[in-house]
Design an enzyme around this catalytic site. Structure first.
Site, short mmCIF file in Angstrom:
data_model
loop_
_atom_site.label_atom_id
_atom_site.label_comp_id
_atom_site.label_asym_id
_atom_site.label_seq_id
_atom_site.Cartn_x
_atom_site.Cartn_y
_atom_site.Cartn_z
N GLN A 77 0.84 -1.20 0.00
CA GLN A 77 0.00 0.00 0.00
C GLN A 77 0.88 1.25 0.00
OE1 GLN A 77 -2.25 1.74 3.34
NE2 GLN A 77 -4.07 1.56 2.05
N TYR A 135 -4.93 11.47 3.66
CA TYR A 135 -3.57 11.55 3.13
C TYR A 135 -3.55 12.23 1.76
CZ TYR A 135 -3.16 8.57 7.16
OH TYR A 135 -3.26 8.09 8.44
N ARG A 167 -7.70 2.29 -2.88
CA ARG A 167 -8.49 2.26 -1.64
C ARG A 167 -9.20 3.60 -1.45
NH1 ARG A 167 -7.86 0.74 4.71
NH2 ARG A 167 -9.43 -0.89 4.51
N ARG A 226 -8.66 -5.25 12.18
CA ARG A 226 -8.47 -5.54 13.61
C ARG A 226 -8.52 -7.03 13.94
NH1 ARG A 226 -12.77 -1.03 15.16
NH2 ARG A 226 -13.49 -1.81 13.14
C1 LIG Z 1 -3.77 -0.31 13.90
C2 LIG Z 1 -4.43 0.12 12.61
C3 LIG Z 1 -3.65 0.67 11.60
C4 LIG Z 1 -4.21 1.03 10.37
N1 LIG Z 1 -3.40 1.49 9.36
C5 LIG Z 1 -3.91 1.66 8.10
C6 LIG Z 1 -3.06 1.93 6.98
O1 LIG Z 1 -1.82 2.00 7.09
N2 LIG Z 1 -3.65 2.09 5.79
C7 LIG Z 1 -5.01 2.02 5.61
O2 LIG Z 1 -5.51 2.17 4.49
N3 LIG Z 1 -5.84 1.74 6.65
C8 LIG Z 1 -5.33 1.54 7.87
N4 LIG Z 1 -6.16 1.19 8.91
C9 LIG Z 1 -7.61 0.99 8.66
C10 LIG Z 1 -7.95 -0.49 8.42
O3 LIG Z 1 -7.33 -0.96 7.23
C11 LIG Z 1 -9.47 -0.74 8.33
O4 LIG Z 1 -10.01 0.05 7.29
C12 LIG Z 1 -10.23 -0.45 9.61
O5 LIG Z 1 -9.54 -0.96 10.75
C13 LIG Z 1 -11.63 -1.07 9.58
O6 LIG Z 1 -11.56 -2.47 9.33
P1 LIG Z 1 -11.87 -3.54 10.51
O7 LIG Z 1 -13.28 -3.23 11.02
O8 LIG Z 1 -11.82 -4.90 9.86
O9 LIG Z 1 -10.85 -3.35 11.59
C14 LIG Z 1 -5.62 0.86 10.16
C15 LIG Z 1 -6.40 0.33 11.20
C16 LIG Z 1 -5.83 -0.06 12.39
C17 LIG Z 1 -6.71 -0.68 13.46
#
Ligand SMILES: Cc1cc2nc3c(=O)[nH]c(=O)nc-3n(C[C@H](O)[C@H](O)[C@H](O)COP(=O)(O)O)c2cc1C
Length: 355
Positions: free
Chosen positions: A98, A180, A227, A312
């Protein structure tokens, strides 16, 4: 067997199931922002996902925002990522990089001393971010990019894509949301430009489109994903009409033939991001945010998405796919170790015992 566990292809990417590990910044990079052996272990442990989207990786030193995040710039960083992709491939997985240029969501303490903070307009984001040196600090005030500098920033996405392939990644994903750089160009709140990159939606969409074209030019669009999360307010992002903005962007992106669009839904708002992406993008969708096994099974089964990504749930469940197959209970992660250095809360979450 439900469709969620069956293989599929997204462009040139082969997925052995439709359970995707979503990108997660974990701030474990080494001293030169290179991926470490521990990071290779972490990704290798999660390689049973149909596809891993790496944590956000900066394509240029100016694109770094957060502390201890990895880059795809130097030979050391490429070599570090090679360890990661080798670990994932050895375990039969597929992984894309990414590309995340943070733009104004940055602090000088988190990046190299000669790396600037740039954005479409010189508008400081409200809020604070963590720095190792001084804890929480206000976001930097960015310098507005000159019109003649923008092609160079676009080209950095192409150069980072070349390095991603050199490092063995199967594809690349443009981070187009969460406040971003591409999102800063797209949104009226952060883009006050009066040149061909600002103003009406087609002009605000130009930067993201050109970045995708630069990534696709390296080895085809069918290894490239995008994305998005229309209407996402994260990191002080605001747009007068996100639906119009993304209708325009996706209609233009549609002609490129990307591998997939990775769309994050919003809860409690009128705008249905998944429906918008289905209508305007037209190709394969990976859907995200707050999915559990039941809802993921349902959306893939009825053809609402090619795959579902989980962030998560993968933190404390490296073998998430197997746990889903068994209907096993999921482990919970410790929020205190999300971004701390070292293996604790990172590579020490066990898989279920065999048998
Ligand atoms: C610790 C953490 C770091 C994340 N870092 C990024 C990232 O670097 N790039 C991105 O597009 N989304 C990032 N996200 C968002 C996740 O990819 C995702 O969209 C969000 O957690 C919701 O999905 P979930 O309900 O399955 O956790 C991050 C989320 C978490 C919890």
């Amino acid at each position: 067997m439900t469709k969620l566990f069956t293989p599929t292809r997204l462009g040139r990417l082969s997925l052995r199931n439709r359970i995707v590990m979503a990108p997660m910044t974990r701030s474990r990079a080494g001293r030169q922002d290179e991926p470490t052996e521990t990071m290779a272990v972490y990704y290798g442990q999660r390689a049973s996902a149909g596809l891993i989207v790496s944590e956000g990786i900066y394509p240029s030193p100016a694109g770094k925002g957060y502390c201890r995040t990895p880059g795809l710039v130097t030979p050391e960083q490429v070599a570090g990522w090679r360890r990661v992709t080798d670990a994932v491939h050895a375990a039969g997985g597929t992984i894309v990089a990414q590309l995340m240029h943070c733009g104004r969501i940055a602090h000088a303490d988190n990046k190299a001393s000669d790396a600037e903070t740039v954005a479409p307009s010189a508008i400081q984001a409200h809020g604070e971010m963590y720095t190792d040196r001084a804890g929480m600090q206000p976001f930097a005030t960015p310098r507005a990019l000159r019109s003649d500098e923008i092609p160079g920033v676009v080209a950095e996405y192409g150069q980072a894509t070349e390095r991603a392939y050199e490092a063995g990644f199967d594809g690349v994903e443009l981070h187009g949301t969460s406040g971003y750089l591409p999102a800063q160009f797209l949104s009226t709140g952060t883009n006050h430009r009066e040149d061909r990159y600002g103003g009406p939606a087609p002009s605000r969409a130009r930067f993201a489109l050109e970045a995708l074209e630069a990534m696709a030019a390296v080895d085809g669009a069918d290894r490239v994903g995008l994305r998005i999360c229309p209407g996402n307010p994260f990191n002080d992002l605001s747009d007068d009409d996100p639906e119009e903005t993304f209708r325009v962007l996706l209609s233009e992106v549609r002609g490129l033939g990307l591998a997939y669009c990775h769309v994050i839904r919003l809860h409690g708002v009128a705008l249905d991001n998944v429906a918008l992406a289905a209508e305007c993008f037209g190709g394969a969708l990976i859907v995200n945010d707050g999915y559990g096994l039941e809802e993921a099974t349902e959306v893939v089964e009825r053809g609402g998405a090619a795959a579902v990504s989980f962030a998560r749930s993968f933190i404390a469940n490296p073998d998430l796919v197997r746990r889903f197959e068994l209907g096993a209970e999921l482990a919970r992660f410790d929020p205190k170790t999300l971004y701390t250095p070292g293996p604790e809360g990172y590579t020490d979450y066990p898989a279920l015992a065999e048998g």
